[in-house]
Design a protein around this motif. Sequence first.
Motif, mmCIF file in Angstrom:
data_model
loop_
_atom_site.group_PDB
_atom_site.id
_atom_site.type_symbol
_atom_site.label_atom_id
_atom_site.label_comp_id
_atom_site.label_asym_id
_atom_site.label_seq_id
_atom_site.Cartn_x
_atom_site.Cartn_y
_atom_site.Cartn_z
ATOM 1 N N HIS A 94 0.829 -1.203 0.000
ATOM 2 C CA HIS A 94 0.000 0.000 0.000
ATOM 3 C C HIS A 94 0.868 1.260 0.000
ATOM 4 C CE1 HIS A 94 -3.406 2.629 0.641
ATOM 5 N NE2 HIS A 94 -2.802 3.150 1.694
ATOM 6 N N VAL A 95 1.996 1.230 0.672
ATOM 7 C CA VAL A 95 2.908 2.374 0.680
ATOM 8 C C VAL A 95 3.486 2.586 -0.714
ATOM 9 C CG1 VAL A 95 5.029 3.324 1.677
ATOM 10 C CG2 VAL A 95 3.457 2.008 3.117
ATOM 11 N N VAL A 96 3.847 1.500 -1.385
ATOM 12 C CA VAL A 96 4.351 1.596 -2.757
ATOM 13 C C VAL A 96 3.292 2.217 -3.660
ATOM 14 C CG1 VAL A 96 5.146 0.271 -4.763
ATOM 15 C CG2 VAL A 96 5.934 -0.351 -2.462
ATOM 16 N N GLU A 97 2.073 1.738 -3.549
ATOM 17 C CA GLU A 97 0.990 2.268 -4.384
ATOM 18 C C GLU A 97 0.738 3.749 -4.099
ATOM 19 O OE1 GLU A 97 -1.283 -2.078 -4.398
ATOM 20 O OE2 GLU A 97 -1.993 -0.437 -3.124
ATOM 21 N N ARG A 98 0.778 4.133 -2.827
ATOM 22 C CA ARG A 98 0.534 5.527 -2.459
ATOM 23 C C ARG A 98 1.659 6.424 -2.983
ATOM 24 N NH1 ARG A 98 -2.861 7.914 1.616
ATOM 25 N NH2 ARG A 98 -3.854 5.873 1.571
ATOM 26 N N PHE A 99 2.886 5.946 -2.926
ATOM 27 C CA PHE A 99 4.001 6.749 -3.413
ATOM 28 C C PHE A 99 3.877 7.014 -4.914
ATOM 29 C CE2 PHE A 99 8.081 7.614 -5.225
ATOM 30 C CZ PHE A 99 8.688 8.459 -4.308
ATOM 31 N N VAL A 100 3.611 5.954 -5.666
ATOM 32 C CA VAL A 100 3.473 6.118 -7.121
ATOM 33 C C VAL A 100 2.332 7.074 -7.448
ATOM 34 C CG1 VAL A 100 2.875 4.928 -9.267
ATOM 35 C CG2 VAL A 100 4.525 3.896 -7.681
ATOM 36 N N GLN A 101 1.217 6.911 -6.757
ATOM 37 C CA GLN A 101 0.059 7.782 -6.982
ATOM 38 C C GLN A 101 0.430 9.245 -6.755
ATOM 39 O OE1 GLN A 101 -3.101 7.088 -4.189
ATOM 40 N NE2 GLN A 101 -4.302 8.830 -4.881
ATOM 41 N N LYS A 102 1.121 9.533 -5.663
ATOM 42 C CA LYS A 102 1.479 10.909 -5.334
ATOM 43 C C LYS A 102 2.530 11.470 -6.292
ATOM 44 C CE LYS A 102 -1.465 11.730 -2.297
ATOM 45 N NZ LYS A 102 -2.477 12.787 -2.531
ATOM 46 N N ALA A 103 3.473 10.629 -6.697
ATOM 47 C CA ALA A 103 4.467 11.088 -7.672
ATOM 48 C C ALA A 103 3.787 11.466 -8.984
ATOM 49 C CB ALA A 103 5.523 10.009 -7.896
ATOM 50 N N ALA A 104 2.832 10.658 -9.398
ATOM 51 C CA ALA A 104 2.101 10.953 -10.627
ATOM 52 C C ALA A 104 1.297 12.241 -10.482
ATOM 53 C CB ALA A 104 1.183 9.783 -10.981
ATOM 54 N N GLU A 105 0.631 12.408 -9.362
ATOM 55 C CA GLU A 105 -0.169 13.612 -9.139
ATOM 56 C C GLU A 105 0.687 14.875 -9.126
ATOM 57 O OE1 GLU A 105 -2.374 13.141 -5.568
ATOM 58 O OE2 GLU A 105 -3.660 11.535 -6.358
ATOM 59 N N ASN A 106 1.918 14.747 -8.651
ATOM 60 C CA ASN A 106 2.803 15.906 -8.554
ATOM 61 C C ASN A 106 3.562 16.200 -9.839
ATOM 62 O OD1 ASN A 106 3.112 17.200 -5.616
ATOM 63 N ND2 ASN A 106 2.601 15.030 -5.389
ATOM 64 N N GLY A 107 3.358 15.366 -10.872
ATOM 65 C CA GLY A 107 3.927 15.712 -12.169
ATOM 66 C C GLY A 107 4.786 14.687 -12.864
ATOM 67 N N MET A 108 4.997 13.513 -12.270
ATOM 68 C CA MET A 108 5.871 12.525 -12.898
ATOM 69 C C MET A 108 5.153 11.801 -14.044
ATOM 70 S SD MET A 108 8.815 11.415 -13.159
ATOM 71 C CE MET A 108 9.403 12.499 -11.852
ATOM 72 N N ASP A 109 5.891 11.591 -15.141
ATOM 73 C CA ASP A 109 5.319 10.943 -16.330
ATOM 74 C C ASP A 109 5.858 9.537 -16.561
ATOM 75 O OD1 ASP A 109 3.808 13.273 -17.347
ATOM 76 O OD2 ASP A 109 5.799 14.142 -17.620
ATOM 77 N N VAL A 110 7.166 9.360 -16.432
ATOM 78 C CA VAL A 110 7.826 8.097 -16.767
ATOM 79 C C VAL A 110 8.494 7.545 -15.516
ATOM 80 C CG1 VAL A 110 9.529 6.941 -18.225
ATOM 81 C CG2 VAL A 110 8.234 8.914 -19.116
ATOM 82 N N PRO A 167 0.562 -4.257 6.992
ATOM 83 C CA PRO A 167 0.166 -2.896 6.613
ATOM 84 C C PRO A 167 0.816 -1.872 7.540
ATOM 85 C CG PRO A 167 -1.727 -4.349 6.528
ATOM 86 C CD PRO A 167 -0.606 -5.156 7.131
ATOM 87 N N GLU A 168 1.404 -0.844 6.977
ATOM 88 C CA GLU A 168 2.167 0.099 7.795
ATOM 89 C C GLU A 168 1.821 1.561 7.538
ATOM 90 O OE1 GLU A 168 6.394 0.156 6.921
ATOM 91 O OE2 GLU A 168 6.068 -0.584 4.888
ATOM 92 N N TRP A 169 0.894 1.841 6.611
ATOM 93 C CA TRP A 169 0.619 3.233 6.274
ATOM 94 C C TRP A 169 0.124 4.033 7.472
ATOM 95 C CZ3 TRP A 169 1.865 6.844 3.063
ATOM 96 C CH2 TRP A 169 1.110 8.028 3.039
ATOM 97 N N GLN A 170 -0.832 3.509 8.205
ATOM 98 C CA GLN A 170 -1.405 4.266 9.317
ATOM 99 C C GLN A 170 -0.357 4.505 10.399
ATOM 100 O OE1 GLN A 170 -4.465 5.673 8.998
ATOM 101 N NE2 GLN A 170 -3.694 6.848 10.745
#
Length: 500
Positions: free
Chosen positions: A97-113, A409-412
Amino acid sequence: MPKHIDVTELILRDAHQSLMATRMSMEDMIPACADLDQAGYWSVECWGGATFDSCIRFLNEDPWERLRTFRKLMPNTRLQMLLRGQNLLGYRHYEDHVVERFVQKAAENGMDVFRVFDALNDIRNLRCAVAAVKQSGKHAQGTICYTTSPLHTTAQFVAMAQRLQDLGCDSICIKDMAALLKPHAAYEIVKGIKETCGRDVRVQVHTHSTTGVTLVSLMKAIEAGADCVDTAISSLSLGPGHNPTESLVEMLDGTGFTTSLDKQRLLNLKHYFNKVRPRYVEFLSNITGVETEIFNSQIPGGMISNMETQLKQQGAGDRMQEVLEEVPRVRKAAGYPPLVTPSSQIVGTQAVFNVLMGRYKVLSAEFADLMLGYYGATIGARDPELVEQAAKQAKKQPIDIRPADLLKPEWQELRTAAIEQEGCDGTDEDVLTYAMFPQVASKFFATRNQGPKNLGKDPQMKAAVAPAQLAGAANGAAREPVTYDVRVNGNSHRVTVSPV
């Protein structure tokens, strides 16, 4: 009509990571963004790798703000990052879940590749990150970490490309982090991937210049069908860095291939970074020419300058050659992992320990985990005596499952710990920063409001600065305590060393 070859420019990430220990400030990158955005690159690598760590450890700079700034200043160019699979940008595995959240946030902040790799080429450690990139609608580039050993073959690299294609990767990158990719091997691997995975599969080649052979390797890869190659503007190239962008452009002249890059923009960038480079002279690698010994040590360009700095801090700068000779022996004992972050640091640190303290008298905690399978599977068998020693030290048994499958799970929990830190703003981005580097992040949050630091210095002021002052300022880590796990007479001790 000449075939178009795409180019990824490395000047904002791997170039300064490899040549000046990732110390270039955002202030010194911003003026180059307009030319980078208009030069005609397929992408500009500007984030990931060691930049995240360096931002908060040395530069008092928010890496997420850096990404947002790049997105604003380069609206016409794909932004690219280097992601360590299940390790993200840290040095341990994170729960899915941490991996998924990181990728999501990187994409939202402008990452393309997202160039996603695993230090051991263990596909199991790539699946979650690649799936998250695809879910975000961004470009997932599956990565083969190139290395050589008695066990690695062209057929195995091609087979890995097939598995990456099966994961849904949009392109395949051959990542040669130590300049080991010789021309013939480059041709054969690219040719094999194209023949096996299909001519339409997009293949990109990343290589360093340390050994002096890899500009030819890029040419042979292009002849074999490579679609894109990585280079760096000449004023921050060569040595443990990369092949010059301008040299690639000129090399292709009259060959039936073209980059279509704007030469005037490249010239502007060359002149600009010619002025920036001298400001960071105390961080520059001592390796300025060709080092064919790297074919034996296999230490990647991004690690050499940092290793030199670390040895100097320990008063052992003259023992670099011994460490280079020890690295292959440690690598063999560990099952011939490719040497790239974090495996390069783990193997390199163990080699330093072996040289300074005696062979395997002390095992780092990370090396013990590597030997026990907690970073993933290696192509070769690990030294059974060292596995036994590691198990006794770490008080746990070897594993053969995907390491992240052991994580709860470690996000919380991470979020709760992060928001307790002074200066944390409670955003997912800050929680992720804390997740990557808890101790460093807590210090960064507390000082963030003081603004970024620029470690570059006016070259004209050098003569007025005493050598002792330069030594103290050369590396922010010199002022930071360093923690080691030391094993003495069968007992493990955690020791923190603070420079005087």
